[in-house]
Design a protein around this motif. Structure first.
Motif, PDB file in Angstrom:
ATOM      1  N   PHE A  23       0.933  -1.026   0.374  1.00 41.94           N
ATOM      2  CA  PHE A  23      -0.329  -0.709   0.204  1.00 41.94           C
ATOM      3  C   PHE A  23       0.222   1.056  -0.193  1.00 41.94           C
ATOM      4  CE2 PHE A  23      -3.239  -2.534   1.346  1.00 41.94           C
ATOM      5  CZ  PHE A  23      -4.242  -2.796   0.076  1.00 41.94           C
ATOM      6  N   SER A  24       1.860   1.695   0.421  1.00 42.40           N
ATOM      7  CA  SER A  24       2.871   2.124   0.112  1.00 42.40           C
ATOM      8  C   SER A  24       3.230   2.863  -0.943  1.00 42.40           C
ATOM      9  CB  SER A  24       4.281   2.368   0.964  1.00 42.40           C
ATOM     10  OG  SER A  24       5.037   1.051   1.036  1.00 42.40           O
ATOM     11  N   GLY A  25       2.903   1.499  -2.048  1.00 44.85           N
ATOM     12  CA  GLY A  25       3.462   1.818  -3.012  1.00 44.85           C
ATOM     13  C   GLY A  25       2.289   1.944  -4.131  1.00 44.85           C
ATOM     14  N   ILE A  26       1.487   1.567  -3.436  1.00 49.36           N
ATOM     15  CA  ILE A  26       0.083   1.872  -4.382  1.00 49.36           C
ATOM     16  C   ILE A  26      -0.504   2.943  -3.716  1.00 49.36           C
ATOM     17  CG2 ILE A  26      -0.191   0.186  -5.811  1.00 49.36           C
ATOM     18  CD1 ILE A  26      -2.788  -0.814  -4.090  1.00 49.36           C
ATOM     19  N   GLY A  27      -0.209   3.723  -3.064  1.00 50.97           N
ATOM     20  CA  GLY A  27      -0.288   4.661  -2.148  1.00 50.97           C
ATOM     21  C   GLY A  27      -1.118   6.057  -3.099  1.00 50.97           C
ATOM     22  N   GLY A  28       0.025   5.773  -3.807  1.00 52.02           N
ATOM     23  CA  GLY A  28       0.122   8.048  -4.618  1.00 52.02           C
ATOM     24  C   GLY A  28      -1.180   8.216  -5.648  1.00 52.02           C
ATOM     25  N   VAL A  29      -1.317   6.922  -6.003  1.00 44.96           N
ATOM     26  CA  VAL A  29      -1.905   6.428  -7.632  1.00 44.96           C
ATOM     27  C   VAL A  29      -3.552   6.123  -6.383  1.00 44.96           C
ATOM     28  CG1 VAL A  29      -2.889   4.969  -8.990  1.00 44.96           C
ATOM     29  CG2 VAL A  29      -0.535   4.986  -8.656  1.00 44.96           C
ATOM     30  N   TRP A  30      -4.229   5.847  -5.437  1.00 44.52           N
ATOM     31  CA  TRP A  30      -5.192   6.331  -4.464  1.00 44.52           C
ATOM     32  C   TRP A  30      -5.293   7.246  -3.535  1.00 44.52           C
ATOM     33  CZ3 TRP A  30      -7.133   6.199   0.806  1.00 44.52           C
ATOM     34  CH2 TRP A  30      -8.211   5.323   0.930  1.00 44.52           C
ATOM     35  N   MET A  31      -4.553   7.678  -3.847  1.00 44.14           N
ATOM     36  CA  MET A  31      -5.023   9.443  -2.996  1.00 44.14           C
ATOM     37  C   MET A  31      -5.176   9.652  -4.256  1.00 44.14           C
ATOM     38  SD  MET A  31      -2.157  11.452  -1.561  1.00 44.14           S
ATOM     39  CE  MET A  31      -1.144  11.601  -2.860  1.00 44.14           C
ATOM     40  N   GLN A  32      -4.700  10.112  -5.412  1.00 44.55           N
ATOM     41  CA  GLN A  32      -5.732  10.642  -7.306  1.00 44.55           C
ATOM     42  C   GLN A  32      -6.495  10.303  -6.738  1.00 44.55           C
ATOM     43  OE1 GLN A  32      -2.516   9.706  -9.341  1.00 44.55           O
ATOM     44  NE2 GLN A  32      -0.869  11.872  -9.190  1.00 44.55           N
ATOM     45  N   HIS A  33      -7.370   8.537  -7.051  1.00 42.82           N
ATOM     46  CA  HIS A  33      -8.517   7.983  -6.855  1.00 42.82           C
ATOM     47  C   HIS A  33      -9.114   9.401  -5.964  1.00 42.82           C
ATOM     48  CE1 HIS A  33     -11.739   5.686  -7.885  1.00 42.82           C
ATOM     49  NE2 HIS A  33     -10.978   5.277  -6.869  1.00 42.82           N
ATOM     50  N   ARG A  34      -8.855   9.040  -4.935  1.00 38.00           N
ATOM     51  CA  ARG A  34      -9.794   9.274  -3.502  1.00 38.00           C
ATOM     52  C   ARG A  34     -10.433  10.807  -3.691  1.00 38.00           C
ATOM     53  NH1 ARG A  34     -13.086   7.697  -1.145  1.00 38.00           N
ATOM     54  NH2 ARG A  34     -12.904   8.680   0.730  1.00 38.00           N
ATOM     55  N   GLN A  35      -8.910  12.125  -3.938  1.00 34.83           N
ATOM     56  CA  GLN A  35      -9.546  12.887  -4.127  1.00 34.83           C
ATOM     57  C   GLN A  35     -10.364  13.120  -5.431  1.00 34.83           C
ATOM     58  OE1 GLN A  35      -5.141  14.541  -4.847  1.00 34.83           O
ATOM     59  NE2 GLN A  35      -5.311  15.137  -2.290  1.00 34.83           N
ATOM     60  N   LYS A  36     -10.128  12.882  -6.567  1.00 34.99           N
ATOM     61  CA  LYS A  36     -11.328  12.970  -7.742  1.00 34.99           C
ATOM     62  C   LYS A  36     -12.469  12.594  -6.878  1.00 34.99           C
ATOM     63  CE  LYS A  36     -11.593  11.511 -12.572  1.00 34.99           C
ATOM     64  NZ  LYS A  36     -11.042  10.678 -13.316  1.00 34.99           N
ATOM     65  N   GLN A  37     -12.832  11.348  -6.676  1.00 36.78           N
ATOM     66  CA  GLN A  37     -13.928  11.181  -6.074  1.00 36.78           C
ATOM     67  C   GLN A  37     -14.555  12.189  -5.360  1.00 36.78           C
ATOM     68  OE1 GLN A  37     -13.741   7.453  -4.949  1.00 36.78           O
ATOM     69  NE2 GLN A  37     -14.316   5.846  -6.285  1.00 36.78           N
ATOM     70  N   ARG A  38     -13.470  12.416  -4.145  1.00 36.14           N
ATOM     71  CA  ARG A  38     -14.258  13.436  -3.636  1.00 36.14           C
ATOM     72  C   ARG A  38     -14.906  14.919  -3.864  1.00 36.14           C
ATOM     73  NH1 ARG A  38      -9.735  12.434   0.590  1.00 36.14           N
ATOM     74  NH2 ARG A  38     -10.803  11.706   2.138  1.00 36.14           N
ATOM     75  N   ARG A  39     -13.814  14.847  -4.928  1.00 42.00           N
ATOM     76  CA  ARG A  39     -14.382  16.357  -6.296  1.00 42.00           C
ATOM     77  C   ARG A  39     -15.647  16.566  -6.139  1.00 42.00           C
ATOM     78  NH1 ARG A  39      -9.860  16.633  -8.772  1.00 42.00           N
ATOM     79  NH2 ARG A  39      -7.912  16.571  -6.965  1.00 42.00           N
ATOM     80  N   LEU A  40     -15.938  15.472  -7.261  1.00 39.22           N
ATOM     81  CA  LEU A  40     -16.912  14.553  -7.927  1.00 39.22           C
ATOM     82  C   LEU A  40     -18.708  14.532  -6.878  1.00 39.22           C
ATOM     83  CD1 LEU A  40     -15.883  11.569 -10.036  1.00 39.22           C
ATOM     84  CD2 LEU A  40     -16.497  14.273 -11.733  1.00 39.22           C
ATOM     85  N   ARG A  41     -18.345  14.242  -5.681  1.00 44.10           N
ATOM     86  CA  ARG A  41     -19.458  13.997  -4.400  1.00 44.10           C
ATOM     87  C   ARG A  41     -19.571  15.610  -4.049  1.00 44.10           C
ATOM     88  NH1 ARG A  41     -17.897   7.799  -2.995  1.00 44.10           N
ATOM     89  NH2 ARG A  41     -17.285   8.952  -2.146  1.00 44.10           N
ATOM     90  N   ARG A  42     -18.158  15.899  -3.837  1.00 46.88           N
ATOM     91  CA  ARG A  42     -17.944  17.306  -3.533  1.00 46.88           C
ATOM     92  C   ARG A  42     -18.059  17.309  -1.975  1.00 46.88           C
ATOM     93  NH1 ARG A  42     -21.196  22.470  -6.895  1.00 46.88           N
ATOM     94  NH2 ARG A  42     -21.221  20.905  -9.232  1.00 46.88           N
ATOM     95  N   GLU A  43     -17.816  16.247  -1.110  1.00 47.72           N
ATOM     96  CA  GLU A  43     -17.206  16.453  -0.051  1.00 47.72           C
ATOM     97  C   GLU A  43     -16.375  16.873   0.931  1.00 47.72           C
ATOM     98  OE1 GLU A  43     -16.003  11.941   0.711  1.00 47.72           O
ATOM     99  OE2 GLU A  43     -17.698  11.025  -0.607  1.00 47.72           O
ATOM    100  N   PRO A  44     -16.150  16.790   1.939  1.00 52.01           N
ATOM    101  CA  PRO A  44     -15.325  17.870   2.877  1.00 52.01           C
ATOM    102  C   PRO A  44     -14.065  17.505   2.860  1.00 52.01           C
ATOM    103  CG  PRO A  44     -17.085  17.064   4.356  1.00 52.01           C
ATOM    104  CD  PRO A  44     -17.597  16.715   2.954  1.00 52.01           C
TER     105      PRO A  44
END
Length: 148
Positions: A51-72
Motif C-alpha cells: 500500500f505504500s507503493g500504490i498509495g499515490g495512485v489511490w490518493m489521486q483516485h480518492r481526491q477525484k471521487q471527493r471532488r465529484l461528490r463535493r465531500e468535505p
C-alpha cells in the motif's frame, strides 16, 4: 486439527488486514511466541509494502471521487490524524497503526501526508515488532483467562 501451514497462513493473512488478529489467532491455534510474532510482523509489513507503493495512485483516485461528490476535505477524524502527525510525526502514526488503525489505514494515511516510502517502511517495521511482541506476549500470558 489444522495443518501447520494453514495456521501460519491464517496468522499472516489476518495480520495484513487487522494487526491485533495475528497474535490472537496464533496463540489460539497453539503457535509458539516467536513464530506468531514473525508472522504478525511479516503480515503487517506486506500490507505496508504494497500500500505504500500504490498509495499515490489511490490518493489521486480518492481526491477525484471527493471532488465529484463535493465531500468535505477535512472531517473530525482527518483533523485528529493531522494533529497526531504534526505533534508526533511519522513515529506517532506508526505507533498508533497496529492498535487503532489497520496496517492498510496507517500506510495510506502516511502516504497521503506525503511521507517518503522508505520512512514509512522503517517506522512501520519498528512499530510492528514492538506491538507484535507486546500483543503476542499479552495473548500468551493472559489468553488462558478467556477460556475459563
Amino acid at each position: 486439527m489444522l495443518h501447520p501451514a494453514v495456521k501460519y497462513a491464517s496468522v499472516f493473512l489476518l495480520s495484513t488486514v487487522k494487526f491485533l488478529g495475528g497474535p490472537l489467532a496464533g496463540t489460539s491455534m497453539g503457535l509458539h511466541f516467536w513464530p506468531t510474532v514473525a508472522l504478525t510482523v511479516a503480515g503487517m509489513m506486506t500490507s505496508v509494502f504494497v500500500f505504500s507503493g500504490i498509495g499515490g495512485v489511490w490518493m489521486q483516485h480518492r481526491q477525484k471521487q471527493r471532488r465529484l461528490r463535493r465531500e468535505p476535505i477535512f472531517t473530525k477524524r482527518s483533523r485528529n490524524i493531522i494533529k497526531v502527525f504534526r505533534k508526533f510525526g511519522m513515529g506517532g502514526i506508526a505507533f498508533l497503526t497496529p492498535v487503532l488503525l489497520s496496517p492498510i489505514g496507517g500506510t495510506v494515511i502516511a502516504t497521503l501526508l506525503g511521507v517518503p516510502r522508505p520512512r514509512i517502511l522503517l517506522h512501520m517495521f519498528w512499530s510492528a515488532v514492538l506491538w507484535g511482541g507486546a500483543l503476542t506476549f499479552a495473548s500468551v500470558r493472559f489468553g488462558h483467562m478467556l477460556h475459563h
